[in-house]
Design a protein around this motif. Structure first.
Motif, PDB file in Angstrom:
ATOM      1  N   ARG A  70       0.830  -1.203   0.000  1.00 52.67           N
ATOM      2  CA  ARG A  70       0.000   0.000   0.000  1.00 52.67           C
ATOM      3  C   ARG A  70       0.865   1.253   0.000  1.00 52.67           C
ATOM      4  NH1 ARG A  70      -5.251  -1.452   0.677  1.00 52.67           N
ATOM      5  NH2 ARG A  70      -5.651  -3.466   1.661  1.00 52.67           N
ATOM      6  N   ALA A  71       2.012   1.164   0.664  1.00 51.21           N
ATOM      7  CA  ALA A  71       2.921   2.308   0.685  1.00 51.21           C
ATOM      8  C   ALA A  71       3.470   2.580  -0.712  1.00 51.21           C
ATOM      9  CB  ALA A  71       4.054   2.061   1.669  1.00 51.21           C
ATOM     10  N   LEU A  72       3.806   1.526  -1.438  1.00 48.92           N
ATOM     11  CA  LEU A  72       4.320   1.692  -2.794  1.00 48.92           C
ATOM     12  C   LEU A  72       3.256   2.268  -3.723  1.00 48.92           C
ATOM     13  CD1 LEU A  72       6.303  -1.649  -3.142  1.00 48.92           C
ATOM     14  CD2 LEU A  72       7.273   0.641  -2.907  1.00 48.92           C
ATOM     15  N   VAL A  73       2.024   1.781  -3.589  1.00 51.69           N
ATOM     16  CA  VAL A  73       0.929   2.309  -4.411  1.00 51.69           C
ATOM     17  C   VAL A  73       0.671   3.769  -4.079  1.00 51.69           C
ATOM     18  CG1 VAL A  73      -1.550   2.145  -4.867  1.00 51.69           C
ATOM     19  CG2 VAL A  73      -0.150   0.072  -4.796  1.00 51.69           C
ATOM     20  N   SER A  74       0.743   4.117  -2.809  1.00 50.80           N
ATOM     21  CA  SER A  74       0.560   5.506  -2.401  1.00 50.80           C
ATOM     22  C   SER A  74       1.613   6.405  -3.046  1.00 50.80           C
ATOM     23  CB  SER A  74       0.630   5.628  -0.875  1.00 50.80           C
ATOM     24  OG  SER A  74       0.574   6.977  -0.457  1.00 50.80           O
ATOM     25  N   LEU A  75       2.860   5.939  -3.075  1.00 52.80           N
ATOM     26  CA  LEU A  75       3.921   6.707  -3.738  1.00 52.80           C
ATOM     27  C   LEU A  75       3.620   6.884  -5.224  1.00 52.80           C
ATOM     28  CD1 LEU A  75       7.222   5.318  -2.171  1.00 52.80           C
ATOM     29  CD2 LEU A  75       6.423   7.690  -2.097  1.00 52.80           C
ATOM     30  N   LYS A  76       3.179   5.799  -5.863  1.00 53.29           N
ATOM     31  CA  LYS A  76       2.858   5.856  -7.285  1.00 53.29           C
ATOM     32  C   LYS A  76       1.726   6.833  -7.555  1.00 53.29           C
ATOM     33  CE  LYS A  76       2.751   4.561 -11.639  1.00 53.29           C
ATOM     34  NZ  LYS A  76       3.798   4.969 -12.596  1.00 53.29           N
ATOM     35  N   GLN A  77       0.710   6.825  -6.698  1.00 55.76           N
ATOM     36  CA  GLN A  77      -0.435   7.721  -6.887  1.00 55.76           C
ATOM     37  C   GLN A  77      -0.039   9.186  -6.700  1.00 55.76           C
ATOM     38  OE1 GLN A  77      -2.993   5.886  -3.953  1.00 55.76           O
ATOM     39  NE2 GLN A  77      -4.164   4.773  -5.511  1.00 55.76           N
ATOM     40  N   ARG A  78       0.885   9.434  -5.770  1.00 49.90           N
ATOM     41  CA  ARG A  78       1.305  10.816  -5.512  1.00 49.90           C
ATOM     42  C   ARG A  78       2.334  11.321  -6.512  1.00 49.90           C
ATOM     43  NH1 ARG A  78       3.615  10.742   0.068  1.00 49.90           N
ATOM     44  NH2 ARG A  78       3.538   8.462  -0.055  1.00 49.90           N
ATOM     45  N   TYR A  79       3.156  10.407  -7.028  1.00 51.97           N
ATOM     46  CA  TYR A  79       4.207  10.802  -7.968  1.00 51.97           C
ATOM     47  C   TYR A  79       4.191   9.858  -9.179  1.00 51.97           C
ATOM     48  CZ  TYR A  79       5.727  12.995  -3.617  1.00 51.97           C
ATOM     49  OH  TYR A  79       5.777  13.711  -2.441  1.00 51.97           O
ATOM     50  N   PRO A  80       3.127   9.903  -9.967  1.00 49.52           N
ATOM     51  CA  PRO A  80       2.939   8.913 -11.040  1.00 49.52           C
ATOM     52  C   PRO A  80       4.046   8.890 -12.080  1.00 49.52           C
ATOM     53  CG  PRO A  80       1.424  10.753 -11.288  1.00 49.52           C
ATOM     54  CD  PRO A  80       2.040  10.901  -9.934  1.00 49.52           C
ATOM     55  N   ASP A  81       4.692  10.010 -12.324  1.00 52.83           N
ATOM     56  CA  ASP A  81       5.741  10.055 -13.347  1.00 52.83           C
ATOM     57  C   ASP A  81       7.127   9.751 -12.785  1.00 52.83           C
ATOM     58  OD1 ASP A  81       3.846  10.793 -15.262  1.00 52.83           O
ATOM     59  OD2 ASP A  81       4.063  12.923 -14.766  1.00 52.83           O
ATOM     60  N   ARG A  82       7.228   9.639 -11.476  1.00 60.51           N
ATOM     61  CA  ARG A  82       8.533   9.430 -10.851  1.00 60.51           C
ATOM     62  C   ARG A  82       8.675   8.065 -10.183  1.00 60.51           C
ATOM     63  NH1 ARG A  82       9.433  14.330  -6.918  1.00 60.51           N
ATOM     64  NH2 ARG A  82      11.389  13.170  -6.565  1.00 60.51           N
ATOM     65  N   VAL A  83       7.564   7.368 -10.035  1.00 57.52           N
ATOM     66  CA  VAL A  83       7.574   6.047  -9.403  1.00 57.52           C
ATOM     67  C   VAL A  83       7.113   5.009 -10.419  1.00 57.52           C
ATOM     68  CG1 VAL A  83       6.597   4.601  -7.578  1.00 57.52           C
ATOM     69  CG2 VAL A  83       7.130   7.012  -7.119  1.00 57.52           C
ATOM     70  N   HIS A  84       7.876   3.944 -10.558  1.00 50.12           N
ATOM     71  CA  HIS A  84       7.546   2.867 -11.492  1.00 50.12           C
ATOM     72  C   HIS A  84       7.531   1.552 -10.725  1.00 50.12           C
ATOM     73  CE1 HIS A  84       8.214   5.560 -14.953  1.00 50.12           C
ATOM     74  NE2 HIS A  84       9.186   6.056 -14.203  1.00 50.12           N
ATOM     75  N   LEU A  85       6.403   0.875 -10.732  1.00 50.33           N
ATOM     76  CA  LEU A  85       6.251  -0.413 -10.063  1.00 50.33           C
ATOM     77  C   LEU A  85       6.287  -1.520 -11.107  1.00 50.33           C
ATOM     78  CD1 LEU A  85       3.260   0.499  -7.687  1.00 50.33           C
ATOM     79  CD2 LEU A  85       5.715   0.776  -7.258  1.00 50.33           C
TER      80      LEU A  85
END
Length: 446
Positions: free
Chosen positions: A1-16
């Motif tokens: 959930r923490a990783l998804v939260s990062l992706k949602q807040r910084y969609p262009d800077r976080v890649h899962l």
């Protein structure tokens, strides 16, 4: 959930990225359904990729023997919790996960573990995959198969002669095919290939949402192409998720290359999808490197296969493409968690996404700390047609990192005063520490 939260807040800077242990969980929906539980035990097949795995009946008979109960039958033991335990132990490689999940549920809910029954655990596993609020489901919906950041390509498995350019058919089955399946698409452009793989993931997830259960004949289910994507036999050796670099704790060994290039195996690969199991990809393949360089890729970062107590790297001095294999999940097999005190951090730093260097830091299984910087690489999409020369020069010690010495040892990492050398074969791994100055003065490279 923490990783998804990062992706949602910084969609262009976080890649899962999705891996095999993410995609194979889609199986829970159909294989733990009421419909599947009503099927005869002997109709449930063992894992097609593991001929040594027991059947469900054999597993349940083992449980019956352990119970020493004269009043219990195999059919009575055929419950969802036991079906899940069978899947976890013999088809997913995680035999302790059922009880670990119960412990996690206890922590998150502030309940005593004895108040969380087996059926609660099963429901949690399934809801994590099916529910829009499930943490695994959310991760999958926000993830990618491949990502390019500047001069670096990230995937879970390996970019090799078999996976490059290949996109499977969305009709792919999670099975051992009788013949080599035709690709869904072959992409000459690396960027088109990355986009097509990520679109394949989106379509597969929608398919799973629309029809998570088996059809009437148990011949197909939603998301099956994604289950196939992470399975080498189903992909006929072309799995970008599960093909892998690494052997014996290093990026490649002569043993692994001989096994891969064995003429009998290559001939058998024309009609037997099982021969791709246990095979390592060649990180020094010049054809693959040329394709990557054509599109400005100077570095490939992967995981999947454990490579000792620190990441295994192939220096860019071999093909101009640096390969970084970062799975350290078996750093110390003598410890309870297989990691012990080992710790690994992989960072890419520099002036821009197009000009940067790899830096590894952490702690070996011995507790000794390391920190080492690799040469700077220049590339990226803007440099596709004409790559600039690397800014790093062969001074100091960084040019030795990720290279193989003439006596077979690989230079894996460095402390302030010593290099860690590693060699091995299969699961056998050995290390030794050598003073930096000694290595610089006396060793030659392969």
């Amino acid at each position: 959930r923490a990783l998804v939260s990062l992706k949602q807040r910084y969609p262009d800077r976080v890649h899962l990225l999705v891996g095999n242990r993410d995609l194979n969980k889609l199986r829970y929906s159909a294989e733990l359904s009421d419909a599947d539980m009503s099927r005869p035990i002997d109709d449930i097949p063992p894992p097609h990729w593991d001929p040594n795995a027991p059947t469900l009946r054999q597993y349940l008979e083992g449980l019956l023997a352990e119970s020493k109960s004269e009043d219990t039958t195999v059919e009575q033991l055929n419950t969802k919790p036991n079906r899940l335990r069978y899947m976890l132990k013999h088809t997913l490689g995680s035999p302790q996960t059922f009880e670990l999940r119960r412990e996690e549920m206890s922590i998150l809910s502030s309940k005593d573990m004895k108040d969380i029954n087996d059926d609660d655990v099963v429901e949690n596993f399934v809801s994590e995959v099916e529910s829009p609020n499930g943490s695994l489901r959310q991760y999958l919906e926000h993830a990618q198969v491949a990502a390019v950041v500047g001069n670096t390509l990230f995937v879970h498995g390996a970019v090799d002669i078999d996976t490059m350019k290949f996109v499977p058919s969305i009709q792919s089955k999670f099975e051992n095919p009788s013949s080599k399946p035709e690709p869904g698409k072959v992409c000459e452009s690396l960027y088109e290939w990355v986009d097509a793989l990520n679109e394949f993931l989106k379509v597969g997830l929608k398919d799973h949402r629309d029809r998570p259960l088996w059809n009437k004949d148990r011949t197909t289910r939603g998301g099956e192409a994604l289950m196939a994507l992470q399975n080498r036999p189903a992909m006929w050796g072309r799995s970008i998720i599960s093909n892998c670099y690494g052997d014996g704790g290093v990026i490649i060994t002569d043993y692994a290359l001989e096994k891969r290039n064995n003429p009998a195996r290559l001939e058998n690969a024309k009609h037997n999808p099982m021969v791709f199991e246990g095979i390592s990809s060649d990180p020094r393949d010049p054809v693959v490197a040329e394709w990557l360089l054509q599109y400005g890729i100077r570095r490939v970062v992967v995981g999947h296969k454990p490579t000792g107590d620190c990441p295994a790297v192939l220096s860019a001095s071999y093909t101009r493409v640096e390969i970084v294999s970062s799975d350290t999940s078996f750093s110390d097999v003598s410890s309870e968690d297989n990691r012990g005190s080992a710790l690994a951090v992989v960072e890419i730093a520099g002036s821009s996404p197009e000009q940067n260097y790899l830096e590894l830091s952490g702690r070996f299984s011995t507790g000794l700390e390391y920190n080492c910087k690799y040469p700077t690489l220049t590339g990226g999409k803007s440099a596709c047609s004409e790559l600039n020369e690397d800014t790093a020069v062969k001074t100091g010690t960084e040019w030795l990192l990720g290279t193989q010495l003439d006596d077979g040892w690989w230079v894996k990492a460095a402390t302030s005063s010593s290099f860690q050398l590693c060699r091995g074969e299969g699961r056998r791994v050995e290390y030794k520490m050598v003073p930096i100055q000694e290595l610089v003065e006396t060793k030659t490279l392969v």
